[in-house]
Design a protein around this motif. Structure first.
Motif, PDB file in Angstrom:
ATOM      1  N   GLY A 199       0.408  -1.110  -0.338  1.00 21.95           N
ATOM      2  CA  GLY A 199       0.125  -0.042   0.050  1.00 21.95           C
ATOM      3  C   GLY A 199       0.873   1.573  -0.075  1.00 21.95           C
ATOM      4  O   GLY A 199       0.611   2.056   0.105  1.00 21.95           O
ATOM      5  N   VAL A 200       2.278   1.551  -0.380  1.00 17.58           N
ATOM      6  CA  VAL A 200       2.919   2.380  -0.154  1.00 17.58           C
ATOM      7  C   VAL A 200       3.583   2.414  -1.802  1.00 17.58           C
ATOM      8  O   VAL A 200       3.197   3.857  -2.259  1.00 17.58           O
ATOM      9  N   TYR A 253       2.630   1.157  -4.778  1.00 16.62           N
ATOM     10  CA  TYR A 253       1.806   1.734  -5.557  1.00 16.62           C
ATOM     11  C   TYR A 253       0.376   0.192  -5.312  1.00 16.62           C
ATOM     12  O   TYR A 253       0.915  -0.188  -4.085  1.00 16.62           O
ATOM     13  N   GLY A 254      -0.669   1.240  -6.433  1.00 12.90           N
ATOM     14  CA  GLY A 254      -2.359  -0.586  -6.195  1.00 12.90           C
ATOM     15  C   GLY A 254      -2.902   0.418  -4.773  1.00 12.90           C
ATOM     16  O   GLY A 254      -2.725   1.741  -4.060  1.00 12.90           O
ATOM     17  N   ARG A 308      -4.838   0.741  -1.093  1.00 10.07           N
ATOM     18  CA  ARG A 308      -4.217   1.234   0.110  1.00 10.07           C
ATOM     19  C   ARG A 308      -5.382   1.318   0.874  1.00 10.07           C
ATOM     20  O   ARG A 308      -6.177   2.501   1.245  1.00 10.07           O
TER      21      ARG A 308
END
Lengths: 95, 485
Positions: free
Chosen positions: B323-324, B326-327, B329
């Motif tokens: 969650g940092v 990419y993608g 969070r």
């Protein structure tokens, strides 16, 4: 061996996945049936067998230690859910 | 012309090269088919505008010297595509737009093809029915209640339904061959290292391999030729001369020795699969091949080994989804650790979480020797079985799957019964070998069944040749009623 709920919660902690209390029972059941299946391997005596670590008959190549790209900060930051102009932003870790 | 999308890739290529149809007309036909086939849920993303633009570009300046001149292709959504969303069938990558192109897809585009869209798959390629996708299950064109196989289920469904002239999938434990078998199509898992893994969303790095899914064996050889090749960016890529699989395709298999492993006759296997295997043996024998009984004694341990090795590697590969960078969070949690835990809990589906937990457990302190090391040792024995057999035979013939396509929802509550689907495909991945699944017949319900040809490492040409001869003499034809449009 069998996995109990506490063990599963511990493993989930190691894997950084929060587990919904309501789902722990069914997860425990599923994982135990999978491990029962996996443990068929114990029938085999493998004392004298070398572990297989690579299926290729070649060792990994080495390359020259040279910079081949760079200056792509924008591209790298593009997909971050939270960022400023230069950095990924995470919840505060130092008080 | 209206039936062009029924045809094989090689026939379509002939029509393009002889200007019987333009790339634009061809692309428009596929777009029409795709729009009429939304019920199948085979696509996660479509890139119609770009495809039409690329088709026009081709028509203005046709280069007919390429392997895939002017061909629109849809690919599994596990291949990173530059500036086109790549999800791996997961919520955690639902907003991920790569800034780079996978080597395999780049190879296809360099050979004259262009992207038509991204195909649904099991989440992170973990599944045998395409039911673990965040974007919902895919339907098999064979019947509206049937799974298309998995994990490359969007690929098999789109191919069988004439939504793409050919496609590519990935195969970690059967994810190309099993869906090919369930839809009456051809699927090849190449030798580990033949196709670059660079830019493919990783599942289990020592097993993952990309490969073609096509309507015919000839098409399969064209696609393999286009997508394979050495890549400096993949540390396990094999550096060897490129082969002309399509030019070298021959149907003379006289004198070849075909191994028949006795361990592939499992308990409770439907009689029809046994009969199909007999039919396959007879076809090859009539063509002048010699059948030889062989034994692969550790076959029964392949699946338990796989369910240690693959989750272990997956738990390590999927650690990157934090969650940092990419993608997805999660917005919940009071500190960094809770943010990680909630992101991964909300972002991953149940099957992926299950496998991460298995993998984390078998690699954890105190259990590593009992599980992971043990599995690596048994993997050695499984590989040795094949090595020993290949001193006696040129290729091995087996069924592709222990059943035909099953019903949607039939196996979702019992992970082990789902895993058993890959019983005939998994050993090949553990040994890094190439294997081809060929449509070979129908069961009594009229659902397709496949046979598998396993080759020596880098012996793709030989199994393609055997497959080519088999196909000509098998008389299988996929006749799918287009009930969805």
């Amino acid at each position: 061996m069998s996995l109990d709920k506490e063990k599963i919660k511990h493993v989930a902690k190691l894997a950084r996945i929060s587990v919904d209390e309501a789902k722990v029972d069914s997860l425990t059941k599923d994982l135990n049936s999978i491990f029962k299946f996996i443990e068929q391997l114990n029938e085999l005596n493998t004392d004298k067998v070398e572990p297989l670590t690579s299926i290729l008959n070649q060792s990994l190549r080495s390359r020259k230690d040279e910079i081949s790209d760079g200056k792509i900060r924008e591209k790298i930051l593009k997909n971050s859910p939270k960022k400023n102009e230069e950095f990924f932003v995470v919840p505060k870790v130092v008080e | 012309m209206s039936n062009i999308t029924n045809q094989s890739l090689s026939e379509i290529l002939k029509s393009i090269k002889s200007k019987k149809i333009s790339s634009l007309e061809l692309t428009q036909e596929y777009i029409k088919n795709i729009e009429n086939a939304k019920k199948l849920n085979a696509f996660v993303t479509t890139t119609f505008d770009k495809a039409l633009e690329n088709a026009k570009k081709f028509d203005n300046k046709p280069n007919n010297e390429q392997l895939l001149s002017g061909i629109p292709l849809a690919v599994k959504d596990l291949f990173c595509t530059e500036n086109v969303k790549t999800t791996a069938g997961s919520n955690i990558l639902n907003n991920f737009v790569p800034s780079y192109e996978s080597t395999v897809t780049k190879n296809l585009w360099n050979n004259g093809a262009f992207l038509l869209g991204k195909l649904n798959c099991d989440e992170f390629a973990m599944g045998s029915s395409n039911e673990t996708s965040f974007f919902g299950n895919v339907i098999n064109p064979i019947g509206d209640h049937l799974v298309p196989g998995g994990s490359s289920g969007g690929s098999s469904s789109a191919l069988a339904a004439d939504l793409t002239p050919a496609t590519i999938g990935t195969d970690t434990g059967g994810s190309i061959r099993q869906p090919a078998s369930f839809t009456g199509t051809v699927g090849l898992k190449p030798t580990y290292g033949l196709c670059s893994r660079w830019g493919i969303v990783a599942f289990a790095s020592s097993l993952d391999q990309a490969g073609p899914m096509t309507k015919t064996v000839n098409d399969c050889s064209i696609m393999l030729e286009a997508m394979s090749g050495f890549d400096d960016k993949d540390s396990t890529s094999i550096n060897k001369k490129k082969e002309s699989y399509s030019k070298n395709l021959k149907d003379n298999i006289k004198g070849l020795k075909i191994g028949i492993p006795k361990e592939y006759r499992v308990d409770n296997m439907p009689k029809e699969i046994d009969e199909l295997w007999e039919k396959g043996k007879k076809i090859l024998k009539d063509l002048g091949a010699q059948l030889i009984d062989i034994s692969l004694p550790h076959t029964k341990y392949a699946l338990p080994t796989y369910y240690i090795v693959a989750p272990a590697e997956a738990s390590s590969n999927l650690a990157r989804y934090d969650g940092v960078r990419y993608g997805y969070r999660s917005q919940k949690g009071k500190d960094l650790i809770e943010m990680y835990e909630n992101t991964r809990s909300e972002g991953f589906g149940d099957e992926v979480k299950r496998r991460i937990l298995i993998g984390t457990y078998v690699l954890s302190s105190g259990y590593y020797d009992a599980y992971y090391l043990k599995a690596q040792k048994v993997r050695q024995l499984i590989k040795k079985d094949f090595d020993d057999s290949f001193t006696k035979v040129d290729a091995i013939l087996t069924p592709s799957t222990p059943s035909s396509a099953f019903k949607i929802g039939e196996k979702t509550n019992d992970p082990v019964s789902m895993y058993l689907n890959d019983i005939f495909t998994v050993p090949v991945n553990l040994a890094g070998l190439p294997a081809l699944s060929l449509p070979a017949g129908l069961d009594k319900q009229g659902y397709p069944l496949g046979l598998q040809l396993i080759g020596k490492a880098l012996d793709e040409q030989k199994i393609l040749n055997i497959g080519y001869a088999f196909e000509k003499n098998c008389g299988y034809k996929n006749e799918i009623k287009k009930w969805w449009s």
